[in-house]
Design a protein around this motif. Structure first.
Motif: not given
Length: 433
Positions: A6-18, A408-413, A418-426
């Motif tokens: 999984w290509a870990a997203p690289h941040a190019t701008t500061p985050l602003d997420a809930t 996908a091992t993150t599904a343990k908890t 991956p979806g939460m992480w991508r949306r955080m960066l949007a």
């Protein structure tokens, strides 16, 4: 077959997420087990739905409880009239299931067979199996006593309880496992820890707290000694707090990428060790504000290393190690030698993966030493460990070219990390649980 990367997203701008973090795994699985032995039905509001919680649900079903998952995600548990034997339980790689369920199975009216993932067969279990032996319950494999999976608990239909000693140096879950079932022991239980160290004390405090919430008399008699009285376990409505340790990678993202990440429903008081993040992230350079029930963490452009005793909250180590490799000064994480017995040997895994990324790290007798070094992209191995996956994701925010094997091992908890992480960066990201 090799798991895809999984290509870990690289941040190019500061985050602003809930980020809406799902329910606590530790609390969800404690409440589920108590619900199975309660005197009346239990309604869990906002529990975690993940592999670990699904394994616990199937375990208590196999032992006679009724479990209904409602359309909105709440869970209704009808307690078992009798803890029933004769079944087989998959513990997966869930520490709470592999440690908590055998004492519950000891109450069954017959044999209960348990096994799990390959790594489960390597994780420490002796404190539980030997405690059950001291309580008069045989634990065997192929007819011989065993301290490892696969195993059979020869349920006796009930436990006398009384006083026992265990060595819980490798996991506080051994203590919690016995205390949770103690209300159903005819004489209750007085439990003494006889080892040199006791990791994750807050998780034992959590166990005592949930027992008291459900009407059980449970207390600490002194350091390393606890008492639970026999009695009825109440059911009723229980609201599950969000998982503060699972909030860790998202809050750490604010330091790694800059900007602000907010987590709502942060409890004002809690036994979860993840609450320690407020002080730790502040010490590392973040601005941390709890406004009502929303915790906001803002990166300030400063990321300092720490000399930190993590014996209370070892589960935070992978997240803090990810920040440590980005810090401008050395970090020492101490009091976490027991992490060698987790989903993987986390200390060895972190040193290997930090080195793979170009970083500088080595093991200490009870922890890790991490020093600043130039980093580069790499493929991070997860070793079937959800926290190694989130470690790679945090580093990837600041270092281009990081990939994570078997995210996908993150599904343990976390069911959709991956979806939460991508949306955080949007832009204006608002990931949901």
């Amino acid at each position: 077959m090799t798991a895809p990367s999984w290509a870990a997203p690289h941040a190019t701008t500061p985050l602003d997420a809930t980020v809406e973090v799902p329910g606590s795994k530790s609390l969800t699985n404690r409440y589920l087990l108590l619900a199975a032995i309660a005197a009346e039905p239990t309604h869990l509001v906002a529990p975690l739905h993940s592999r670990d919680s699904a394994l616990m649900i199937e375990a208590i079903r196999a032992l006679g409880a009724g479990v209904a998952v409602e359309p909105g995600g709440d869970v209704h548990v009808t307690p078992a009239a009798t803890i029933t034997g004769g079944g087989t339980i998959d513990v997966g790689l869930a520490g709470t299931v592999m440690r908590f369920v055998p004492p519950l199975a000891a109450l069954a009216d017959g044999d209960v067979h348990l096994d799990g993932d390959a790594r489960a067969r390597e994780r420490p279990m002796a404190a539980v199996t030997r405690a059950l032996g001291a309580l008069g319950v045989a634990v065997t494999h192929d007819g011989e006593p065993t301290d490892a999976f696969p195993l059979t608990v020869h349920g006796t239909g009930g436990l006398e309880g009384g006083e026992i000693e265990i060595d819980a140096s490798s996991s506080s879950q051994f203590v919690s496992a016995l205390l949770l079932v103690a209300p159903r022991m005819r004489n209750g239980l007085t439990l003494t820890h006889v080892g040199d160290t006791l990791p994750s004390q807050p998780h034992i405090d959590m166990t005592l707290a949930v027992l008291r919430e459900r009407g059980v008399e449970a207390r600490e008699l002194g350091h390393g000694r606890w008492r639970v009285e026999p009695g009825m376990v109440a059911g009723g409505r229980v609201v599950v707090e969000p998982d503060l340790s699972n909030a860790g990678p998202f809050l750490a993202a604010a330091l790694a990428a800059g900007g602000t990440v907010r987590v709502p429903r942060w409890p004002a008081t809690t036994t979860q060790p993840g609450d320690d993040l407020r002080d730790i992230l502040t010490a590392m350079g973040a601005r941390v504000v709890l406004d009502g029930d929303t915790l906001a963490v803002t990166g300030t452009g400063t990321l300092r290393g720490l000399d930190l005793d993590l014996s209370r909250a070892g589960e935070l180590a992978p997240t803090l190690a990810a920040l440590a490799v980005l810090a401008d000064s050395p970090t020492r994480l101490r009091g976490i030698g027991h992490l060698r017995g987790h989903e993987t040997d986390r200390l060895a895994a972190l040193v290997t993966e930090i080195t793979r990324l170009g970083g500088s790290a080595h093991e200490l007798p009870d922890g890790l030493a991490i020093d600043p070094a130039p980093l580069h992209g790499a493929v991070v191995e997860t070793y079937h460990d959800h926290r190694m996956a989130t470690f790679g994701a945090v580093v990837g925010l600041a270092v281009a070219g990081v990939e994570v094997l078997d995210v996908a091992t993150t599904a343990k908890t976390l069911p959709d990390f991956p979806g939460m992480w991508r949306r955080m960066l949007a832009p204006g990201g608002t990931p949901t649980a």
